[in-house]
Design an enzyme around this catalytic site. Structure first.
Site, PDB file in Angstrom:
ATOM      1  N   HIS A 163       1.025  -1.197   0.029  1.00 31.15           N
ATOM      2  CA  HIS A 163      -0.011  -0.027  -0.105  1.00 31.15           C
ATOM      3  C   HIS A 163       0.811   1.137  -0.120  1.00 31.15           C
ATOM      4  O   HIS A 163       1.965   1.289   0.366  1.00 31.15           O
ATOM      5  CB  HIS A 163      -0.968  -0.141   1.148  1.00 31.15           C
ATOM      6  CG  HIS A 163      -0.330   0.247   2.478  1.00 31.15           C
ATOM      7  ND1 HIS A 163       0.356  -1.144   3.053  1.00 31.15           N
ATOM      8  CD2 HIS A 163       0.152   1.049   3.543  1.00 31.15           C
ATOM      9  CE1 HIS A 163       0.669  -0.638   4.400  1.00 31.15           C
ATOM     10  NE2 HIS A 163       0.581   0.729   4.488  1.00 31.15           N
ATOM     11  N   ASP A 165       0.830   5.299   1.695  1.00 31.72           N
ATOM     12  CA  ASP A 165       0.050   5.937   2.869  1.00 31.72           C
ATOM     13  C   ASP A 165      -0.547   6.852   2.633  1.00 31.72           C
ATOM     14  O   ASP A 165      -1.786   7.177   2.870  1.00 31.72           O
ATOM     15  CB  ASP A 165       1.264   6.309   4.018  1.00 31.72           C
ATOM     16  CG  ASP A 165       1.598   5.144   4.662  1.00 31.72           C
ATOM     17  OD1 ASP A 165       1.216   3.896   4.541  1.00 31.72           O
ATOM     18  OD2 ASP A 165       2.784   5.078   5.409  1.00 31.72           O
ATOM     19  N   HIS A 221       5.019   0.200  -0.046  1.00 29.87           N
ATOM     20  CA  HIS A 221       5.803  -0.818   0.910  1.00 29.87           C
ATOM     21  C   HIS A 221       4.531  -1.910   1.591  1.00 29.87           C
ATOM     22  O   HIS A 221       3.568  -1.812   1.329  1.00 29.87           O
ATOM     23  CB  HIS A 221       6.213  -0.109   2.057  1.00 29.87           C
ATOM     24  CG  HIS A 221       5.249   0.762   2.848  1.00 29.87           C
ATOM     25  ND1 HIS A 221       4.819   2.183   2.632  1.00 29.87           N
ATOM     26  CD2 HIS A 221       4.523   0.505   4.036  1.00 29.87           C
ATOM     27  CE1 HIS A 221       3.983   2.485   3.225  1.00 29.87           C
ATOM     28  NE2 HIS A 221       3.559   1.565   4.126  1.00 29.87           N
ATOM     29  N   ARG A 231       5.455  -9.142  17.211  1.00 34.89           N
ATOM     30  CA  ARG A 231       6.020  -7.997  16.716  1.00 34.89           C
ATOM     31  C   ARG A 231       5.067  -6.578  17.185  1.00 34.89           C
ATOM     32  O   ARG A 231       4.053  -6.689  16.886  1.00 34.89           O
ATOM     33  CB  ARG A 231       6.148  -8.045  15.226  1.00 34.89           C
ATOM     34  CG  ARG A 231       6.565  -6.573  14.565  1.00 34.89           C
ATOM     35  CD  ARG A 231       6.212  -7.002  12.957  1.00 34.89           C
ATOM     36  NE  ARG A 231       6.999  -5.798  11.909  1.00 34.89           N
ATOM     37  CZ  ARG A 231       6.315  -4.749  11.655  1.00 34.89           C
ATOM     38  NH1 ARG A 231       5.396  -4.221  12.317  1.00 34.89           N
ATOM     39  NH2 ARG A 231       7.100  -3.961  10.818  1.00 34.89           N
TER      40      ARG A 231
END
Length: 252
Positions: A163, A165, A221, A231
């Site tokens: 996607h 941002d 990214h 994570r």
């Protein structure tokens, strides 16, 4: 499947690494703010802004908040600004849902640390792109993420899709991520990948590491699926448009 280059290994302690790349045209379809809207685009990584000890303290804030809820799928979100918290397949407003009990979960010191860390990241991003940090405003969504290998239950759990941002959120001009756990030690998979024509540029998370980039299509990214472990990270985003600015979170 193309060439993969690691921009930042988890074992490295990077002072500053910055790669300039040509800006996309995404910013032209939004109102421009001189001295802030990106004219210099790129991506950077630094381990010199936030200490590992501070990252651990920030992670504990995330752990305490997310212990109140959590997604049924693999990706949980906590937004201290809006109060949004993953709960099952939905979101609740943390502040309304838990009311005064919030005072038992978070302290003023937690929020002061959060503000301080946000300000230092903002200054570092401004410095890298040659703009004044006063011309940037925090924007939404700015949030903690906790990702594990539980199967996705809703589209919110599918964090791994490529996607942009600026396309997804509109208000974003600069995006930053503060990693709160270590690749290979706390989790496997979950690396951050810039998808460039003909090659991927990968960042391996490390507690205290900040990665930042201009939010347009020049920085398409994705995040790899997490295979094991957990994570933690926090996404902190900035806009040049004061109309889209938000304040720091306040302990209700």
């Amino acid at each position: 499947d193309g060439v993969t280059e690691v921009l930042a290994h988890h074992s490295e302690n990077l002072q500053d690494k910055f790669v300039e790349i040509p800006c996309s045209e995404d910013y032209d379809s939004h109102k421009r703010f001189e001295g802030c809207t990106p004219r210099k685009c790129g991506r950077g990584v630094t381990d010199a802004v936030i200490t590992r000890e501070e990252a651990e303290r920030i992670r504990r804030i995330a752990e305490r908040g997310l212990s109140l809820g959590g997604s049924d799928g693999g990706a949980s979100i906590l937004d201290l600004h809006s109060g949004a918290l993953s709960l099952g397949k939905h979101f609740v407003n943390l502040y309304r849902y838990f009311g005064d009990k919030i005072q038992d979960i978070f302290t003023e010191e937690d929020f002061a640390l959060y503000r301080d860390v946000r300000q230092r990241i903002q200054q570092r991003v401004a410095q890298a792109f040659g703009i004044s940090s006063a011309s940037m405003y925090l924007t939404k969504p700015t949030f903690f993420s906790r990702i594990n290998n539980t199967e996705a239950k809703t589209t919110h759990d599918e964090y791994w899709h490529p996607h942009v941002d600026k396309v997804t959120y509109g208000s974003f001009d600069y995006t930053s991520l503060l990693y709160l756990s270590d690749y290979t030690q706390d989790f496997g998979g979950g690396r951050f990948v810039f998808l460039d024509v003909g090659s991927n540029k990968t960042i391996e998370p490390r507690a205290g590491r900040v990665s930042f980039f201009t939010s347009g299509s020049e920085n398409l990214h994705r995040v790899e699926k997490v295979h094991w472990g957990t994570r933690y990270a926090i996404t902190i985003s900035f806009t040049c448009n004061p109309d889209h600015g938000i304040g720091d979170p306040v302990l209700m």
